[in-house]
Scaffold this motif. Structure first.
Motif, PDB file in Angstrom:
ATOM      1  N   GLU A 397      -4.358  -5.682   0.493  1.00 36.46           N
ATOM      2  CA  GLU A 397      -2.916  -5.648   0.723  1.00 36.46           C
ATOM      3  C   GLU A 397      -2.631  -5.269   2.185  1.00 36.46           C
ATOM      4  O   GLU A 397      -3.363  -4.471   2.775  1.00 36.46           O
ATOM      5  CB  GLU A 397      -2.243  -4.625  -0.199  1.00 36.46           C
ATOM      6  N   PHE A 398      -1.581  -5.858   2.731  1.00 36.56           N
ATOM      7  CA  PHE A 398      -1.120  -5.536   4.093  1.00 36.56           C
ATOM      8  C   PHE A 398      -2.269  -5.632   5.102  1.00 36.56           C
ATOM      9  O   PHE A 398      -2.463  -4.753   5.952  1.00 36.56           O
ATOM     10  CB  PHE A 398      -0.479  -4.144   4.139  1.00 36.56           C
ATOM     11  N   ALA A 399      -3.032  -6.711   4.994  1.00 34.35           N
ATOM     12  CA  ALA A 399      -4.237  -6.861   5.810  1.00 34.35           C
ATOM     13  C   ALA A 399      -3.937  -6.900   7.306  1.00 34.35           C
ATOM     14  O   ALA A 399      -4.785  -6.526   8.124  1.00 34.35           O
ATOM     15  CB  ALA A 399      -4.986  -8.123   5.393  1.00 34.35           C
ATOM     16  N   ASP A 400      -2.739  -7.355   7.673  1.00 33.63           N
ATOM     17  CA  ASP A 400      -2.407  -7.441   9.099  1.00 33.63           C
ATOM     18  C   ASP A 400      -1.823  -6.134   9.633  1.00 33.63           C
ATOM     19  O   ASP A 400      -1.400  -6.066  10.789  1.00 33.63           O
ATOM     20  CB  ASP A 400      -1.421  -8.587   9.347  1.00 33.63           C
ATOM     21  N   ASN A 401      -1.800  -5.086   8.803  1.00 32.35           N
ATOM     22  CA  ASN A 401      -1.206  -3.814   9.226  1.00 32.35           C
ATOM     23  C   ASN A 401      -2.092  -2.630   8.820  1.00 32.35           C
ATOM     24  O   ASN A 401      -1.602  -1.559   8.472  1.00 32.35           O
ATOM     25  CB  ASN A 401       0.188  -3.656   8.608  1.00 32.35           C
ATOM     26  N   GLY A 402      -3.400  -2.855   8.864  1.00 31.59           N
ATOM     27  CA  GLY A 402      -4.317  -1.784   8.526  1.00 31.59           C
ATOM     28  C   GLY A 402      -4.197  -1.321   7.091  1.00 31.59           C
ATOM     29  O   GLY A 402      -4.461  -0.149   6.790  1.00 31.59           O
ATOM     30  N   ASN A 403      -3.783  -2.240   6.195  1.00 27.87           N
ATOM     31  CA  ASN A 403      -3.598  -1.961   4.764  1.00 27.87           C
ATOM     32  C   ASN A 403      -2.472  -0.975   4.495  1.00 27.87           C
ATOM     33  O   ASN A 403      -2.377  -0.415   3.400  1.00 27.87           O
ATOM     34  CB  ASN A 403      -4.914  -1.452   4.126  1.00 27.87           C
ATOM     35  N   TRP A 404      -1.616  -0.813   5.488  1.00 24.19           N
ATOM     36  CA  TRP A 404      -0.474   0.094   5.369  1.00 24.19           C
ATOM     37  C   TRP A 404       0.802  -0.728   5.161  1.00 24.19           C
ATOM     38  O   TRP A 404       0.968  -1.777   5.787  1.00 24.19           O
ATOM     39  CB  TRP A 404      -0.344   0.938   6.630  1.00 24.19           C
ATOM     40  N   PRO A 405       1.715  -0.313   4.290  1.00 25.45           N
ATOM     41  CA  PRO A 405       2.938  -1.090   4.041  1.00 25.45           C
ATOM     42  C   PRO A 405       3.705  -1.379   5.329  1.00 25.45           C
ATOM     43  O   PRO A 405       3.775  -0.536   6.230  1.00 25.45           O
ATOM     44  CB  PRO A 405       3.749  -0.186   3.108  1.00 25.45           C
ATOM     45  N   HIS A 406       4.289  -2.563   5.384  1.00 26.14           N
ATOM     46  CA  HIS A 406       5.046  -2.942   6.570  1.00 26.14           C
ATOM     47  C   HIS A 406       6.493  -2.504   6.498  1.00 26.14           C
ATOM     48  O   HIS A 406       7.249  -2.713   7.449  1.00 26.14           O
ATOM     49  CB  HIS A 406       4.974  -4.460   6.793  1.00 26.14           C
ATOM     50  N   GLN A 407       6.913  -1.885   5.386  1.00 27.34           N
ATOM     51  CA  GLN A 407       8.320  -1.500   5.230  1.00 27.34           C
ATOM     52  C   GLN A 407       8.426  -0.041   4.817  1.00 27.34           C
ATOM     53  O   GLN A 407       7.899   0.362   3.783  1.00 27.34           O
ATOM     54  CB  GLN A 407       8.996  -2.380   4.176  1.00 27.34           C
ATOM     55  N   LEU A 408       9.107   0.760   5.634  1.00 23.26           N
ATOM     56  CA  LEU A 408       9.445   2.123   5.237  1.00 23.26           C
ATOM     57  C   LEU A 408      10.579   2.054   4.223  1.00 23.26           C
ATOM     58  O   LEU A 408      11.466   1.204   4.315  1.00 23.26           O
ATOM     59  CB  LEU A 408       9.889   2.908   6.477  1.00 23.26           C
ATOM     60  N   TYR A 409      10.555   2.960   3.257  1.00 22.48           N
ATOM     61  CA  TYR A 409      11.598   2.978   2.220  1.00 22.48           C
ATOM     62  C   TYR A 409      12.858   3.611   2.805  1.00 22.48           C
ATOM     63  O   TYR A 409      12.999   4.828   2.829  1.00 22.48           O
ATOM     64  CB  TYR A 409      11.107   3.763   1.006  1.00 22.48           C
ATOM     65  N   ILE A 410      13.773   2.743   3.242  1.00 23.70           N
ATOM     66  CA  ILE A 410      15.066   3.198   3.766  1.00 23.70           C
ATOM     67  C   ILE A 410      15.980   3.383   2.565  1.00 23.70           C
ATOM     68  O   ILE A 410      16.736   2.488   2.187  1.00 23.70           O
ATOM     69  CB  ILE A 410      15.649   2.176   4.771  1.00 23.70           C
TER      70      ILE A 410
END
Length: 557
Positions: A397-410
């Motif tokens: 998951e989120f392979a292009d972002n170091g497996n970190w979510p691309h969206q903060l929960y606003i």
């Protein structure tokens, strides 16, 4: 004539060609792209709005600051906050139907067998075979559904395009004429839809909004404003924990994450926001997990307060590791000290893009440090630490972002003050809602807003509210349109007109998709009838929405 020709003769043919080319490029860059409807945002509401516009026979452009579409629905929130799922219709329900179709294919179950999955959802089963819907899913599956919506309907999406919030919105005679992004691109339309969590377009267009909690007296509410000593979800300190670096010594300073400010009088308003966090997708499969990364600025002292919570015997750490398919989680905040970065988001809604990036990075570092701490620090009980080492970020998951979510929960930012303001009276069924364009049903849910020191000298959280509606409630058309004197061709699908506590129920991804579709249907009608969006005839809009499968009331004929 000779004098006029001299300067031209002095320019080489190569230079002249470059001059002509530059002139053509300048003209091309200044040409505005146009469509009937311009949607700003990349959220789930933006996608459903775009689909509705195209399926209603009008042109649309989606101007997305995000590269990935779907917002939180594809950004880690896979354990859907459904509420009463019978209120979810239209394209929103179609989204969850397509998720169901995906998981009916055996090839979707890569890291576990379908039969091994527990099928637990939030107030419902995860996979509802009777209604052919699935409410629990992996992030990449959600993103693919949104991308399919876009490709099937041949929708033009311009990604990584950021609204020029200072000078990028041209308004004439109460109408938005065009918007411009920081790249210099200009977009013209007849109607515009703000589908951002932040309400950036509506703010730049001069529409009224509110940030923070209103005093209870503003809308005659009970659950708005400051709410000290109100603990609805259990995300508070149940034991008396010392807030100081050196216990008992106030001169040593407060532990990280504790405010020195007083919380305020109960029911008073403030400019503070419920906490944000990332909804993490974790895996406990040995072949599909990445160890929790250690941030460069990691400081274990930032998590001393959690260690003191563990010292009291608290052992609920894994309670919100909600399982989604393929041995993964949607991990949410739980307990007094968890993934919610309390008090660190107050300036986000109106901050510059640069400052917002800083805030997002601060949340990322805090949360990465938190999970690294729990997995590795000796202050953490051995049984918790050992179990935590079985988990990691999901590798696929989120392979292009170091497996970190691309969206903060606003969870909440700006909220429009529109033609109609939804309050707890609407959510709790205490007044008749005019012109409904969708329904909600989820708890009025606010996460903690601040962490402070009580008069007795102990640490405590404030703002954690959860009040259940007695029945599903209707959402008024007036809550997605500005006041007519402010703007007549804008609809707002996510930063809707609502009080803080009512927004705690509305702010659910299925509802955003519902409101995105309804906003788009109204936009098309406004264009066809050459009307202000506030003047769209509701009886006709209602018929269209019902024909599209939207749910507007509990019992429909």
């Amino acid at each position: 004539m000779k004098n006029l020709l001299k300067p031209i003769k002095s320019i080489s043919w190569g230079a002249m060609c470059l001059l002509v080319l530059f002139s053509c490029q300048q003209k091309k860059s200044n040409d505005a792209k146009s469509a009937h409807v311009i949607i700003y945002g990349g959220t789930s509401a933006a996608v459903t709005a775009a689909v509705e516009v195209v399926q209603s026979g009008k042109t649309v452009l989606v101007i997305s600051p995000d590269r990935h579409l779907g917002g939180l629905s594809s950004g880690g929130l896979g354990f859907t906050d459904t509420g009463d799922k019978s209120t979810i219709g239209g394209l929103s329900r179609e989204f969850y139907h397509r998720v169901w179709q995906h998981y009916n294919d055996s090839s979707a179950w890569e890291w576990e067998k379908h039969s091994e999955y527990g099928n637990k959802g939030q107030g419902t089963v995860a996979m509802d075979g009777e209604n052919r819907t699935m409410w629990i899913f992996e992030p990449h599956v959600a993103e693919q559904v949104f991308e399919d919506f876009i490709s099937e309907n041949k929708i033009s999406v311009l990604r990584d395009e950021w609204l020029d919030r200072e000078n990028g919105v041209t308004v004439e005679d109460g109408k938005i004429v065009s918007i411009k992004t920081l790249s210099g691109k200009v977009f013209k339309g007849k109607v515009f839809i703000d589908a951002t969590y932040e309400g950036d377009l509506m703010e730049a267009a001069g529409v009224s909004f509110h940030v923070g909690r209103e005093a209870c007296s503003i809308y005659n509410e009970e659950w708005n404003g400051v709410q000290t000593e109100v603990f609805h979800h259990g995300h508070h300190f149940k034991s008396k924990i010392d807030p100081y670096v050196m216990p008992g010594d106030s001169a040593s300073g407060l532990l990280f994450g504790i405010s020195s400010e007083k919380p305020g009088e109960n029911c008073s308003g403030d400019n503070k926001l419920q906490a944000y966090c990332f909804r993490l997708c974790m895996s406990n499969h040995p072949d599909n997990r990445v160890p929790f990364p250690k941030p460069d600025n990691y400081d274990p002292k930032n998590y001393e307060l959690l260690a003191r919570v563990f010292d009291t015997g608290w052992r609920e750490w894994f309670n919100k590791f909600d399982m989604i398919p393929n041995r993964k989680t949607d991990t949410n905040n739980h307990g007094p000290f968890s993934s919610d970065f309390i008090g660190m988001n107050y300036d986000y809604p109106e901050a510059s893009y640069e400052r917002r990036k800083e805030i997002i990075k601060e949340h990322e570092d805090y949360q990465k440090g938190l999970f690294y701490f729990v997995a590795n620090d000796e202050r953490v009980p051995a049984e918790i630490r050992s179990e935590m080492q079985n988990w990691g970020l999901a590798k696929d998951e989120f392979a292009d972002n170091g497996n970190w979510p691309h969206q903060l929960y606003i969870r909440e930012a700006r909220r429009m003050i529109g033609e109609y303001v939804i309050t707890e009276k609407d959510v709790l069924g205490k007044r008749v809602v005019p012109s409904p364009v969708g329904m909600g049903s989820y708890t009025m849910d606010s996460h903690n807003v601040q962490r402070y020191v009580t008069d007795e000298g102990f640490v405590q959280n404030e703002g954690d509210i959860g009040v259940h509606p007695h029945h599903p409630y209707q959402i008024s058309y007036g809550s997605i349109v500005p006041k007519e004197e402010e703007c007549t061709n804008l609809l707002v699908a996510a930063a809707v007109s609502s009080s803080h506590i009512a927004y705690g129920s509305i702010r659910m991804e299925p509802v955003f998709m519902i409101l995105g579709q309804s906003a788009a249907a109204a936009a098309v009608m406004a264009i066809e009838k050459n009307l202000a969006v506030q003047q769209v005839p509701y009886n006709e809009l209602e018929s269209i929405l019902l024909s599209k499968g939207q749910k507007l009331r509990l019992e429909q004929k």
